[in-house]
Scaffold this motif. Structure first.
Motif, PDB file in Angstrom:
ATOM      1  N   MET A 104       0.849  -1.166   0.000  1.00 46.22           N
ATOM      2  CA  MET A 104       0.000   0.000   0.000  1.00 46.22           C
ATOM      3  C   MET A 104       0.897   1.231   0.000  1.00 46.22           C
ATOM      4  N   ASN A 105       0.669   2.122  -0.914  1.00 47.30           N
ATOM      5  CA  ASN A 105       1.443   3.358  -0.995  1.00 47.30           C
ATOM      6  C   ASN A 105       0.572   4.513  -0.530  1.00 47.30           C
ATOM      7  N   LEU A 106       1.138   5.348   0.316  1.00 50.14           N
ATOM      8  CA  LEU A 106       0.447   6.553   0.749  1.00 50.14           C
ATOM      9  C   LEU A 106       1.244   7.746   0.256  1.00 50.14           C
ATOM     10  N   PHE A 107       0.541   8.709  -0.308  1.00 49.64           N
ATOM     11  CA  PHE A 107       1.191   9.892  -0.833  1.00 49.64           C
ATOM     12  C   PHE A 107       0.446  11.106  -0.300  1.00 49.64           C
ATOM     13  N   PHE A 108       1.151  11.977   0.398  1.00 47.54           N
ATOM     14  CA  PHE A 108       0.526  13.160   0.975  1.00 47.54           C
ATOM     15  C   PHE A 108       1.145  14.405   0.346  1.00 47.54           C
ATOM     16  N   TYR A 109       0.316  15.364   0.054  1.00 51.81           N
ATOM     17  CA  TYR A 109       0.833  16.662  -0.325  1.00 51.81           C
ATOM     18  C   TYR A 109      -0.135  17.718   0.174  1.00 51.81           C
ATOM     19  N   SER A 110       0.390  18.883   0.418  1.00 55.59           N
ATOM     20  CA  SER A 110      -0.431  19.950   0.976  1.00 55.59           C
ATOM     21  C   SER A 110      -0.360  21.164   0.071  1.00 55.59           C
ATOM     22  N   GLU A 111      -1.532  21.680  -0.245  1.00 54.18           N
ATOM     23  CA  GLU A 111      -1.636  22.876  -1.058  1.00 54.18           C
ATOM     24  C   GLU A 111      -2.759  23.707  -0.475  1.00 54.18           C
ATOM     25  N   LYS A 112      -2.442  24.899   0.005  1.00 56.83           N
ATOM     26  CA  LYS A 112      -3.419  25.759   0.658  1.00 56.83           C
ATOM     27  C   LYS A 112      -4.110  25.032   1.818  1.00 56.83           C
ATOM     28  N   LYS A 113      -3.306  24.295   2.600  1.00 55.02           N
ATOM     29  CA  LYS A 113      -3.771  23.578   3.782  1.00 55.02           C
ATOM     30  C   LYS A 113      -4.804  22.501   3.484  1.00 55.02           C
ATOM     31  N   GLU A 114      -4.906  22.063   2.251  1.00 61.84           N
ATOM     32  CA  GLU A 114      -5.771  20.946   1.901  1.00 61.84           C
ATOM     33  C   GLU A 114      -4.887  19.712   1.748  1.00 61.84           C
ATOM     34  N   VAL A 115      -5.321  18.597   2.299  1.00 59.50           N
ATOM     35  CA  VAL A 115      -4.536  17.380   2.245  1.00 59.50           C
ATOM     36  C   VAL A 115      -5.206  16.398   1.294  1.00 59.50           C
ATOM     37  N   SER A 116      -4.414  15.814   0.432  1.00 59.12           N
ATOM     38  CA  SER A 116      -4.907  14.791  -0.469  1.00 59.12           C
ATOM     39  C   SER A 116      -4.129  13.516  -0.199  1.00 59.12           C
ATOM     40  N   THR A 117      -4.834  12.402  -0.170  1.00 57.55           N
ATOM     41  CA  THR A 117      -4.199  11.135   0.111  1.00 57.55           C
ATOM     42  C   THR A 117      -4.465  10.175  -1.031  1.00 57.55           C
ATOM     43  N   THR A 118      -3.436   9.458  -1.424  1.00 54.85           N
ATOM     44  CA  THR A 118      -3.578   8.442  -2.445  1.00 54.85           C
ATOM     45  C   THR A 118      -3.229   7.108  -1.825  1.00 54.85           C
ATOM     46  N   ILE A 119      -4.085   6.126  -2.044  1.00 53.54           N
ATOM     47  CA  ILE A 119      -3.834   4.776  -1.563  1.00 53.54           C
ATOM     48  C   ILE A 119      -3.849   3.844  -2.766  1.00 53.54           C
ATOM     49  N   THR A 120      -2.818   3.041  -2.895  1.00 54.23           N
ATOM     50  CA  THR A 120      -2.765   2.038  -3.942  1.00 54.23           C
ATOM     51  C   THR A 120      -2.966   0.685  -3.288  1.00 54.23           C
ATOM     52  N   ILE A 121      -3.914  -0.075  -3.786  1.00 53.14           N
ATOM     53  CA  ILE A 121      -4.184  -1.400  -3.245  1.00 53.14           C
ATOM     54  C   ILE A 121      -3.775  -2.424  -4.289  1.00 53.14           C
ATOM     55  N   ARG A 122      -2.818  -3.245  -3.920  1.00 52.50           N
ATOM     56  CA  ARG A 122      -2.334  -4.273  -4.837  1.00 52.50           C
ATOM     57  C   ARG A 122      -2.953  -5.615  -4.491  1.00 52.50           C
ATOM     58  N   ASN A 123      -2.958  -6.509  -5.463  1.00 52.07           N
ATOM     59  CA  ASN A 123      -3.413  -7.892  -5.285  1.00 52.07           C
ATOM     60  C   ASN A 123      -4.859  -7.985  -4.797  1.00 52.07           C
ATOM     61  N   ILE A 124      -5.708  -7.077  -5.275  1.00 58.17           N
ATOM     62  CA  ILE A 124      -7.121  -7.170  -4.921  1.00 58.17           C
ATOM     63  C   ILE A 124      -7.739  -8.326  -5.714  1.00 58.17           C
ATOM     64  N   ASP A 125      -8.583  -9.065  -5.071  1.00 60.70           N
ATOM     65  CA  ASP A 125      -9.243 -10.206  -5.701  1.00 60.70           C
ATOM     66  C   ASP A 125     -10.076  -9.699  -6.886  1.00 60.70           C
ATOM     67  N   PRO A 126      -9.975 -10.325  -8.048  1.00 62.06           N
ATOM     68  CA  PRO A 126     -10.755  -9.885  -9.215  1.00 62.06           C
ATOM     69  C   PRO A 126     -12.266  -9.848  -8.950  1.00 62.06           C
ATOM     70  N   ILE A 127     -12.746 -10.753  -8.111  1.00 62.45           N
ATOM     71  CA  ILE A 127     -14.183 -10.752  -7.778  1.00 62.45           C
ATOM     72  C   ILE A 127     -14.534  -9.494  -6.987  1.00 62.45           C
ATOM     73  N   ASP A 128     -13.649  -9.091  -6.055  1.00 57.21           N
ATOM     74  CA  ASP A 128     -13.886  -7.871  -5.276  1.00 57.21           C
ATOM     75  C   ASP A 128     -13.852  -6.639  -6.172  1.00 57.21           C
ATOM     76  N   LYS A 129     -12.896  -6.605  -7.106  1.00 52.00           N
ATOM     77  CA  LYS A 129     -12.800  -5.471  -8.025  1.00 52.00           C
ATOM     78  C   LYS A 129     -14.043  -5.394  -8.905  1.00 52.00           C
ATOM     79  N   SER A 130     -14.502  -6.530  -9.375  1.00 52.63           N
ATOM     80  CA  SER A 130     -15.709  -6.572 -10.196  1.00 52.63           C
ATOM     81  C   SER A 130     -16.912  -6.072  -9.414  1.00 52.63           C
ATOM     82  N   TRP A 131     -16.997  -6.489  -8.142  1.00 50.99           N
ATOM     83  CA  TRP A 131     -18.108  -6.029  -7.294  1.00 50.99           C
ATOM     84  C   TRP A 131     -18.053  -4.514  -7.118  1.00 50.99           C
ATOM     85  N   LEU A 132     -16.859  -3.980  -6.863  1.00 51.13           N
ATOM     86  CA  LEU A 132     -16.709  -2.527  -6.726  1.00 51.13           C
ATOM     87  C   LEU A 132     -17.170  -1.806  -7.991  1.00 51.13           C
TER      88      LEU A 132
END
Length: 96
Positions: A1-29
């Motif tokens: 899982m990768n987390l990436f934080f950056y701040s611009e005008k005091k706003e926080v954005s977070t990115t999460i990468t999820i690897r090896n997700i079950d294809p059935i779970d991805k299809s359901w999403l």
């Protein structure tokens, strides 16, 4: 899982990468997001928000009892009644 934080005008954005997700779970999403007319990203955000809010909510003792001993578990719970105490009734002293 990768987390990436950056701040611009005091706003926080977070990115999460999820690897090896079950294809059935991805299809359901994908299906659930499509059914609601939103992106998978927005659907996951809403799932996370809903679960966070539910986990922070304080349950009443009666809710906890019902969760473990309710009709789903074969136990008929009594209706919400007085349970050993009687309500107070005040009479007007002027009326007899």
């Amino acid at each position: 899982m990768n987390l990436f934080f950056y701040s611009e005008k005091k706003e926080v954005s977070t990115t999460i990468t999820i690897r090896n997700i079950d294809p059935i779970d991805k299809s359901w999403l994908q299906q659930e997001a499509h059914r609601r007319g939103i992106s998978m990203e927005e659907f996951v955000r809403r799932l996370i928000r809903k679960n966070r809010e539910n986990s922070q909510r304080i349950s009443k003792p009666s809710e906890i009892f019902r969760r473990y001993f309710g009709p789903e578990h074969g136990i008929d719970l009594p209706l919400n009644e007085w349970f050993g105490c009687q309500p107070l009734f005040f009479q007007d002293e002027n009326k007899k």
